[in-house]
Design a protein around this motif. Structure first.
Motif, mmCIF file in Angstrom:
data_model
loop_
_atom_site.group_PDB
_atom_site.id
_atom_site.type_symbol
_atom_site.label_atom_id
_atom_site.label_comp_id
_atom_site.label_asym_id
_atom_site.label_seq_id
_atom_site.Cartn_x
_atom_site.Cartn_y
_atom_site.Cartn_z
ATOM 1 N N LEU A 56 3.827 -1.643 -0.628
ATOM 2 C CA LEU A 56 4.380 -1.397 0.706
ATOM 3 C C LEU A 56 3.292 -0.932 1.674
ATOM 4 N N SER A 57 2.427 -0.064 1.190
ATOM 5 C CA SER A 57 1.338 0.432 2.022
ATOM 6 C C SER A 57 0.409 -0.708 2.420
ATOM 7 N N ARG A 60 2.252 -2.922 4.902
ATOM 8 C CA ARG A 60 2.322 -2.256 6.199
ATOM 9 C C ARG A 60 0.972 -2.346 6.906
ATOM 10 N N LYS A 61 -0.099 -2.117 6.137
ATOM 11 C CA LYS A 61 -1.445 -2.187 6.702
ATOM 12 C C LYS A 61 -1.737 -3.600 7.207
ATOM 13 N N LEU A 63 0.465 -5.879 8.093
ATOM 14 C CA LEU A 63 1.316 -6.145 9.259
ATOM 15 C C LEU A 63 0.771 -5.457 10.510
ATOM 16 N N GLU A 64 0.289 -4.232 10.355
ATOM 17 C CA GLU A 64 -0.289 -3.531 11.501
ATOM 18 C C GLU A 64 -1.533 -4.251 11.986
#
Length: 140
Positions: A56-57, A60-61, A63-64
């Protein structure tokens, strides 16, 4: 006979105690195995949770980072479009200014021609008047 029955009972009792002891040991072993399996299960769950958290991290990274890249891309496109529109506006203003200058030049030329025509007209009138006055002087 009673002795035999008592001995048989004692033997049965001893056998029963042995079976009970075996069952207790088996029960204790099963409890220990359950505890061990429970610990392994908890460790597996914790490991899966950790992996999930890492995934997930990372997602998320990513996607950011993609969002930042898209933001930069669209900001650049917006800036390019803004610059293009500003360039068009300046060209339009320059074209309008050029047309205004041409129109003013035509108006100025027409105005100067009108003044020349007016001067010629008045000069003709003055000349005609002078000729008329001269001819009247000669007559009188």
């Amino acid at each position: 006979m009673q002795n035999e029955q008592q001995t048989a009972l004692e033997l049965a009792h001893l056998e029963h105690q042995e079976q009970e002891q075996i069952l207790r040991l088996e029960q204790q072993r099963l409890k220990e195995e359950i505890r061990h399996l429970s610990l392994q299960e908890q460790l597996t769950v914790d490991k899966i949770k950790m992996e999930h958290s890492k995934e997930l991290s990372a997602m998320r990274k990513n996607l950011e980072q993609e969002a930042r890249q898209l933001e930069i891309k669209y900001q650049n496109q917006t800036d390019a479009l803004r610059n293009e529109l500003e360039k068009r506006r300046r060209n339009d203003l320059q074209n309008i200014d050029t047309k205004d200058q041409q129109h003013l030049a035509v108006l100025k030329a027409n105005h100067e021609q009108a003044i020349i025509n007016l001067k010629n007209y008045f000069n003709d009138i003055i000349l005609n008047n002078m000729t008329l006055i001269a001819s009247m002087k000669v007559k009188y």
